[in-house]
Motif scaffolding. Structure first.
Motif, short mmCIF file in Angstrom:
data_model
loop_
_atom_site.label_atom_id
_atom_site.label_comp_id
_atom_site.label_asym_id
_atom_site.label_seq_id
_atom_site.Cartn_x
_atom_site.Cartn_y
_atom_site.Cartn_z
N GLN A 115 0.84 -1.21 0.00
CA GLN A 115 0.00 0.00 0.00
C GLN A 115 0.87 1.26 0.00
OE1 GLN A 115 -2.76 0.00 3.31
NE2 GLN A 115 -3.08 -2.19 3.03
N GLY A 116 2.17 1.05 -0.02
CA GLY A 116 3.08 2.19 -0.07
C GLY A 116 3.31 2.84 1.28
N ILE A 117 3.08 2.10 2.34
CA ILE A 117 3.28 2.68 3.67
C ILE A 117 4.66 2.31 4.20
CG2 ILE A 117 2.52 2.56 6.09
CD1 ILE A 117 -0.34 2.25 4.87
N TYR A 118 5.41 3.31 4.61
CA TYR A 118 6.70 3.07 5.25
C TYR A 118 6.66 3.75 6.62
CZ TYR A 118 11.51 3.23 6.67
OH TYR A 118 12.66 3.09 7.41
N PRO A 119 7.14 3.12 7.67
CA PRO A 119 7.58 1.72 7.78
C PRO A 119 6.38 0.78 7.85
CG PRO A 119 7.76 2.83 9.89
CD PRO A 119 7.31 3.86 8.92
N PRO A 120 6.36 -0.29 7.06
CA PRO A 120 5.18 -1.17 7.02
C PRO A 120 5.16 -2.14 8.20
CG PRO A 120 6.79 -1.93 5.44
CD PRO A 120 7.40 -0.73 6.10
N ILE A 121 5.04 -1.58 9.41
CA ILE A 121 5.06 -2.43 10.61
C ILE A 121 3.64 -2.82 10.95
CG2 ILE A 121 5.53 -2.44 13.09
CD1 ILE A 121 7.83 -0.47 12.45
N VAL A 149 -6.93 5.64 8.92
CA VAL A 149 -6.16 6.80 9.37
C VAL A 149 -4.92 6.35 10.15
CG1 VAL A 149 -6.25 8.90 10.74
CG2 VAL A 149 -8.27 8.13 9.53
N PHE A 150 -5.09 5.30 10.92
CA PHE A 150 -3.98 4.75 11.70
C PHE A 150 -2.81 4.41 10.78
CE2 PHE A 150 -1.69 1.18 13.54
CZ PHE A 150 -1.60 1.49 14.88
N GLU A 151 -3.13 3.75 9.69
CA GLU A 151 -2.07 3.36 8.76
C GLU A 151 -1.49 4.58 8.04
OE1 GLU A 151 -4.00 0.43 6.35
OE2 GLU A 151 -4.00 -1.06 7.97
N ASP A 152 -2.38 5.47 7.65
CA ASP A 152 -1.93 6.58 6.83
C ASP A 152 -1.19 7.66 7.60
OD1 ASP A 152 -1.79 7.74 4.26
OD2 ASP A 152 -3.30 9.20 4.90
N LYS A 153 -1.66 7.94 8.82
CA LYS A 153 -1.09 9.07 9.56
C LYS A 153 -0.13 8.64 10.67
CE LYS A 153 -3.82 12.60 8.00
NZ LYS A 153 -3.78 12.38 6.55
N PHE A 154 -0.48 7.50 11.29
CA PHE A 154 0.32 7.08 12.45
C PHE A 154 1.51 6.22 12.01
CE2 PHE A 154 1.09 3.84 15.76
CZ PHE A 154 1.46 4.66 16.80
N LEU A 155 1.24 5.18 11.26
CA LEU A 155 2.33 4.32 10.82
C LEU A 155 3.26 5.05 9.86
CD1 LEU A 155 0.71 0.84 10.05
CD2 LEU A 155 1.94 1.55 12.08
N ARG A 156 2.65 5.70 8.90
CA ARG A 156 3.46 6.27 7.83
C ARG A 156 4.33 7.42 8.34
NH1 ARG A 156 2.33 6.44 2.31
NH2 ARG A 156 0.10 6.13 2.54
N GLN A 157 5.57 7.35 8.05
CA GLN A 157 6.45 8.48 8.29
C GLN A 157 7.64 8.34 7.35
OE1 GLN A 157 7.12 7.01 12.57
NE2 GLN A 157 8.99 8.16 12.21
N SER A 158 8.37 9.43 7.17
CA SER A 158 9.43 9.34 6.17
C SER A 158 10.68 8.73 6.79
CB SER A 158 9.72 10.71 5.59
OG SER A 158 10.37 11.48 6.56
#
Lengths: 579, 387
Positions: free
Chosen positions: B264-270, B335-344
């Motif tokens: 889904q393009g989420i980093y870090p994909p934890i 939102v959890f995945e998009d805003k919380f998990l995702r970071q550069s």
């Protein structure tokens, strides 16, 4: 008799020596460093030895000395509060001798041989003593009176008996036949200590954990298996049992597990108070720590060391609980040694005798009449760590064939942070039949019926959930929606319990009963209110119900719960009038 | 001769790159030894350990909030081929620090059977950020002898123990990839004609891995610490494979990388759901992170777990069939995945920022559904009450 041989071959913890005149299970000293080992196989004068310490750097040609003794534990006052490795060397002493890293070839007494104890005789000159009989008392800790017993098989007519302050090696009693006894005795770990007869288990081991006491009770003298994948809470459950169960003594075996976990126990136990006696938990505990990186043969021995100590206290008439975490590591130690012996492997590389060894171990549990006529018990609770969480593997299966209680830990529940993550649908206890009379007599007449009702509701919920998965809960008729709501209350209010919460960690059995009744009272009143026209949403959302549910985290809940239930019932009844 | 394998150790090791058998690989001189240490390493007496309780801030929200890392812990990354575990490991190595302290970690990096390309990536990144000066690298590449691969982690840990327990450093040991190590163990077991265990791996693999992992920790009377961060790739993404399985039984939790999130393009994909830190309870709270940490973490986790579960239901019955609570939870999981998990990859969030972010996101759910939050924290931290 020549009692020396030479090392011929070394394979990990297994050493073969030639020129040995040994008997099975003789303890030997291996190599120039004198590492402790045990003879486990003999071919003429060739002895196969499992060595309890690391063998790297040892070479063929080094000497092996036979002590002629079997692997034994020292039993006597001073055992309690100790922490041992797998072959009963106290870890604090090893720290003094070796520093923080465990090196090799150091011997240590199991407890302080010089410490003075006050011995109070219980027999007089001229009395006839038989093996197992109590000759005197020593106050070992504030809560435990250590009964000094004649070694099973020994005894005689008392010629003299001492009274007063002695250490454990001084003679306190002599017999007419010239033999004598001291407060310390030795017992070979692989031989169960004798007793007169086994009793049926009719008294529950109260653990303070609602799901265990209420739904899947364990009897004093029973055996339970806790299988579960990693991260499902085996160790936390075992530790909770060690902390709160109403056994008088606890033997905790950390067998092939994490070092930091043992440290946690060591840090925590001296500060924790036993809810049953009000004294520090450490005073009733003996700990055995053979972590995963410590020598594998000592891991194999650790469960035997532990259960022999447990039997010794059982013989004094105490209720002992023994936790083994984890029996899978013990089985793996057997497998490792077996493969070094090049034995024909059974299932999954385990030796063919695996299930026999497991059965023999759990059979050392039981409630018995001891040799001195007391009533004592050992309850064994073994954690199992099945690879991949799949309990079709040999250790889980070997355990389940023996134990009467199965507390199945579930990774899915752990993932939902439902703790203790014991699956209520596949766990079982075969003890309710024999324990129900105790619950009726001591807690409430209808205790078994309440249990049946709760587990019935959970069963119905699991069936309804299958439908909900397909059509959503709103599509169900309201009475079934109510059932789901009640089952959710059972799960979140009753089954979930926070093992780290100062109040919730231990739940009195009487309170457990009240909580169960409160759930059923909610169901009852909700049903009748809805029959009179109340809406499900109104009934379920009465504020006093969440007060009731949160209340369990407060001290003194047992005194306030009845009023809270009353308030809830009144509010539910009031929803009828609103409509 | 006639001695067991020993590693020359001294603080000169810091900043050096050695090969899998301990020889210099960076063209530098041989290590001048203060002493020679046996690489097998003795077990720490469990009685002599100190309980770990110092929170390490990694700057990655998913780890700091949900699977907090503690100094002295061994916390592996369970990953699989094609996932960005190396980036995560490097980001942690770069950002890890104790809250309220400037003490830096010495990174002992242990490469086992990785490709030259991966090695260059690690090395370039460590050089770029200047971390190499505070690191020791032991490198056994994919075409180096497999026997050396058995020794490499032992060398790394021996160096780590020397630095931690003789020289008071806080050491972070990163191994990659444990799967290659285990395969080497199997290869050698087979060559020795040993009776194989599950999937051909030797029956003593649990003990062998424990001899590595258990060399993490803190001990009485020594200031330093060893924290381990092993990376392993799960063959076929299978968490029940013997390598992740046996590791999980020894390590104090695990961080699981998810292919689904990565795609889904989420980093870090934890994937926080199967991830766990066993020592978390001992390192979070008022004194170390913040008083509401436990409560927030439980609630975030529970809400996300329920939201994820609802996705399956929505696929069958559609979103309209959900009640209000479920709708909010479903939305939250996204939102959890998009805003919380995702970071550069270079975003370093402090624990306060992470927890505040949690509150902002949880505020999207009606307070009455947030049953795991203590009322006193809602009063104090909920965005509505903070205005």
């Amino acid at each position: 008799m020549k009692n020396e041989g030479l090392i011929y071959r070394i394979s990990g913890p297994v050493v073969t020596a030639i020129d040995m005149k040994a008997a099975m299970y003789d303890v030997v000293r291996v190599g120039t460093e004198g590492l402790m080992g045990e003879v486990i196989e003999l071919h003429g004068d060739k002895a196969v030895i499992q060595v309890y310490e690391d063998t790297s750097g040892i070479r063929p040609g080094e000497i092996v000395i036979n002590t002629g003794e079997t692997l034994s534990v020292s039993l006597g006052p001073g055992l309690l509060t100790q922490i041992y490795d797998g072959i009963q060397r106290p870890l604090p002493t090893l720290e003094k001798e070796m520093g923080v890293f465990l090196t090799r070839g150091v011997d240590a007494d199991a407890f302080d041989l010089e410490k003075i104890w006050t011995f109070e005789p219980q027999v007089s000159v001229g009395d006839t003593i038989v093996g197992g009989q109590v000759v005197g008392h020593v106050q070992e800790t504030d809560t435990i009176v250590h009964k000094i017993m004649a070694v099973p098989g020994a005894g005689g007519v008392v010629k003299s008996i001492e009274s007063g302050d002695f250490n454990v090696t001084q003679t306190i009693c002599t017999f007419e036949d010239g033999s004598d006894m001291q407060m310390m005795q030795k017992w070979p770990v692989r031989t169960p200590r004798p007793y007169q007869q086994k009793y049926p288990p009719v008294i529950p081991l109260i653990t303070g954990m609602r799901i265990l006491d209420f739904l899947f009770p364990l009897a004093k003298g029973g055996a339970a298996g806790i299988p579960g994948p990693f991260g499902s809470g085996k160790t936390v459950t075992q530790q909770s049992l060690a902390k709160y169960s109403d056994a008088q003594l606890v033997v905790y075996i950390g067998c092939g597990e994490r070092g930091n976990e043992m440290t946690e126990v060591l840090d925590e136990f001296p500060h924790l108070i036993d809810p049953n006696t009000g004294k520090p938990l450490m005073e009733r505990t003996v700990m055995i720590a053979n972590t995963s990186n410590m020598p594998v043969a000592a891991r194999e021995a650790s469960v035997y060391t532990g259960i022999t100590i447990a039997e010794y206290y059982r013989d004094m008439g105490y209720d002992v609980a023994l936790m083994a975490d984890s029996t899978s590591r013990w089985a793996e130690a057997m497998r490792e040694i077996s493969s070094r012996l090049e034995e024909m492997p059974g299932e999954e590389g385990y030796p063919a005798y695996l299930s026999t060894r497991i059965a023999e171990f759990y059979e050392r549990a039981g409630r018995v009449e001891t040799l001195n006529g007391e009533d004592g018990s050992i309850t064994v609770i073994g954690a199992v760590s099945p690879p991949g969480g799949d309990i079709s593997e040999p250790v889980s299966q070997g355990t389940l064939r023996i134990v009467k209680v199965f507390w199945g830990l579930d990774a899915g529940l752990a993932r939902q942070r439902h703790f203790p993550a014991i699956n209520w649908l596949n766990s079982y206890s075969l003890y309710p039949q024999s324990l129900d009379q105790w619950f009726r007599d001591n807690i409430a007449q209808d205790f078994p019926e309440i249990r049946t009702e709760l587990s019935g509701l959970l069963q119905i919920e699991s069936e309804l959930q299958e439908i909900v998965q397909l059509v959503g809960s709103d599509a169900l008729p309201v009475d079934q929606q109510l059932t789901l709501e009640v089952a959710r209350m059972i799960r979140e209010y009753f089954l979930q319990q926070n093992g780290f919460h100062e109040v919730d960690a231990y739940c009195d059995i009487n309170l457990q009963y009240k909580m169960a009744k409160a759930i059923l009272a909610f169901q009852e009143s909700a049903k009748s209110a809805m029959a009179s026209g109340s809406q499900l949403g109104d009934v379920v959302n009465v504020p006093s119900r969440s007060d009731l549910m949160r209340g369990r985290l407060n001290k003194g809940y047992i005194d306030t719960i009845d009023d809270m239930v009353k308030t809830m019932l009144a509010e539910i009844a009031a929803t009828v009038e609103e409509n | 001769m006639g001695d067991v394998f020993k590693l020359p150790v001294s603080t000169d090791l810091i900043g050096r790159i050695l090969d899998g058998a301990g020889r210099p690989r960076d063209g530098g001189p041989d290590i001048v030894a203060d002493e020679k240490a046996d690489i097998i390493g003795a077990a720490i007496n469990p009685y002599s350990r100190r309980s770990p309780h110092d929170f390490i801030q990694t700057g990655i929200s998913a780890i700091d909030c949900c699977t907090s890392l503690v100094r002295g812990q061994k916390l592996p990354i369970f990953s699989a081929s094609g996932l960005p575990h190396n980036d995560i490991a490097l980001q942690i190595a770069r950002q890890a620090k104790l809250t309220g302290s400037d003490e830096e970690f010495i990174v002992v990096f242990c490469a086992m059977g990785i490709t030259a390309e991966e090695y260059n990536f690690f090395r370039a990144d460590l050089e770029r950020t200047g971390a190499l000066e505070n690191a020791v690298l032991f490198v056994n590449l994919a075409d180096d002898p497999a026997v050396e691969r058995i020794i490499t982690p032992r060398l790394a840990l021996t160096a780590a123990e020397y630095l931690a327990f003789e020289k008071d450093y806080h050491v972070l040991v990163i191994y990659t990839d444990m799967t290659n190590y285990c395969d080497a163990l199997r290869q050698i077991g087979a060559a020795r004609e040993e009776v194989p265990g599950r999937r051909g791996y030797p029956g003593y693999m649990y003990t062998d891995l424990a001899m590595l992992y258990e060399r993490a920790g803190l001990v009485k009377g020594k200031k330093g610490s060893i924290t381990q961060f092993p990376i392993l790739t799960m063959p076929g993404d299978d968490i029940t494979h013997p390598i992740p399985d046996l590791s999980g039984y020894i390590t104090e939790g695990q961080i699981v990388i998810s292919r689904e999130l990565h795609q889904q393009g989420i980093y870090p994909p934890i994937n926080v759901l199967p991830s766990l830190s066993r020592l978390m309870g001992s390192c979070i709270g008022e004194k170390t992170t913040r008083e509401d940490h436990k409560s927030v973490s439980d609630q975030m986790y529970a809400a996300y777990a329920q939201g994820r579960e609802l996705r399956g239901l929505v696929a069958i019955v559609g979103e309209d069939a959900l009640n209000e609570r479920d709708k909010q939870l479903l939305e939250f999981s996204g939102v959890f995945e998009d805003k919380f998990l995702r970071q550069s990859r270079d975003e370093n969030r402090s624990i306060e920022e992470t927890l505040d972010l949690c509150w902002t996101l949880m505020a999207r759910i009606d307070t009455k559904y947030l049953v795991r939050l203590d009322q006193k924290w809602i009063d104090k931290y909920h965005p509505e009450n903070r205005k």
